[in-house]
Design a protein around this motif. Structure first.
Motif, short mmCIF file in Angstrom:
data_model
loop_
_atom_site.label_atom_id
_atom_site.label_comp_id
_atom_site.label_asym_id
_atom_site.label_seq_id
_atom_site.Cartn_x
_atom_site.Cartn_y
_atom_site.Cartn_z
N MET A 195 0.85 -1.19 0.00
CA MET A 195 0.00 0.00 0.00
C MET A 195 0.88 1.24 0.00
O MET A 195 1.79 1.37 0.81
N TYR A 196 0.60 2.14 -0.95
CA TYR A 196 1.27 3.45 -1.02
C TYR A 196 0.20 4.51 -0.88
O TYR A 196 -0.73 4.57 -1.70
N TRP A 197 0.30 5.35 0.12
CA TRP A 197 -0.61 6.48 0.28
C TRP A 197 -2.08 6.05 0.18
O TRP A 197 -2.85 6.61 -0.57
N PHE A 198 -2.41 4.99 0.92
CA PHE A 198 -3.79 4.49 1.02
C PHE A 198 -4.30 3.88 -0.28
O PHE A 198 -5.51 3.68 -0.45
N THR A 199 -3.43 3.62 -1.24
CA THR A 199 -3.91 3.04 -2.49
C THR A 199 -2.81 2.22 -3.14
O THR A 199 -1.86 1.81 -2.45
N VAL A 200 -2.91 1.94 -4.43
CA VAL A 200 -1.90 1.15 -5.13
C VAL A 200 -0.71 2.04 -5.53
O VAL A 200 -0.88 3.24 -5.71
N PRO A 201 0.50 1.47 -5.70
CA PRO A 201 1.62 2.25 -6.23
C PRO A 201 1.31 2.79 -7.62
O PRO A 201 0.51 2.20 -8.36
N ALA A 202 1.96 3.88 -7.99
CA ALA A 202 1.69 4.58 -9.26
C ALA A 202 1.76 3.63 -10.46
O ALA A 202 0.95 3.73 -11.38
#
Ligand code: FMN
Length: 239
Positions: free
Chosen positions: A112-119
């Protein structure tokens, strides 16, 4: 005998990571159950994350006012989408289950990156799930184009589980996952299986990491029979 085809959309930079171990366990257990498993290892193939006019081969219809959804819909109809998108769409079309470590049977697998998927995984979503191919204004949610496929999110966090409870500092994980599970997967029609969340693997002893992987392997043995989640908003947000 029908063979279940699984696509694992995988986004981690390191083969030594917990995500890599979770992805490898999924490949191992599902292959053992006679599934055909394909992995899209997004960092390894340097998957392009940006949705641009370069995704269309040849001229676009309206270069002055380029509109990605409309232009890629036309390009898809005319077979003019670029090669990497076409290849991912082929894998997705064939899949019954997608795991977003990614999903037809698909899994997505990611930290999880910043509450979502990685870019890079968001780029896969933006570029592969094109208008016409993955959704139309008429065909979405329970009428969605991928209603015969299943998808699930499989991911690791840095946070402890208690931090993602309704009264924890991050708030309810179900709310956090709503855009991914409802706004993307269910929108395209996927039957969404319960997410597989590996809580803070970097912050627990190695025995606990082994226990998490053992639990994942056990779940994978029955995952093809699992019932999907319900996405009536009131089911998720009441109470
Ligand atoms: N962990 C969270 O719990 N919530 C976050 O929003 C979150 N955002 C992150 C953003 C970035 C850019 C990075 C590098 C890490 C973030 N983390 C977050 C921590 C990662 O999820 C965690 O390190 C990873 O899941 C560990 O898995 P791994 O050992 O396979 O890398």
């Amino acid at each position: 005998l029908a063979v279940t085809k699984v696509l694992i959309v995988y986004a981690h930079q390191s083969s030594g990571s917990f995500n890599a171990a979770a992805k490898d366990a999924a490949v191992d257990v599902l292959t053992d159950q006679s599934c055909t498993v394909e992995v899209s290892d997004l960092y390894a193939i340097k998957f392009k994350a940006t949705a641009t006019a370069e995704d269309i081969t040849g001229d676009v219809k309206n270069a002055d006012h380029f509109r990605y959804a409309e232009e890629t819909k036309l390009a898809w109809e005319e077979g003019k989408l670029c090669a990497d998108i076409t290849e991912e769409q082929r894998k997705l079309t064939q899949a019954d289950l997608i795991i977003f470590q990614v999903a037809a049977w698909g899994l997505q697998c990611f930290p999880m990156y910043w509450f979502t998927v990685p870019a890079i995984m968001k780029g896969w979503i933006d570029r592969v799930l094109t208008l016409g191919y993955a959704y139309t204004p008429e065909k979405r949610y329970s009428q969605g184009l991928f209603k015969d496929k299943k998808a699930m999110l499989s991911f690791t966090t840095g946070s402890q589980e208690s931090m993602f409870s309704a009264d924890g500092i991050n708030g309810d994980m179900n709310v956090t996952l709503w855009p991914l599970q409802n706004g993307i997967l269910h929108y395209c029609g996927f039957q969404v299986l319960a997410p597989q969340i590996f809580w803070a693997p970097s912050h627990v002893p190695s025995e606990a990491r082994i226990t998490m992987l053992t639990g994942w392997r056990t779940r994978l043995h029955g995952v093809l029979e699992e019932k999907p989640l319900s996405f009536t908003p009131s089911d998720c947000f009441d109470g």
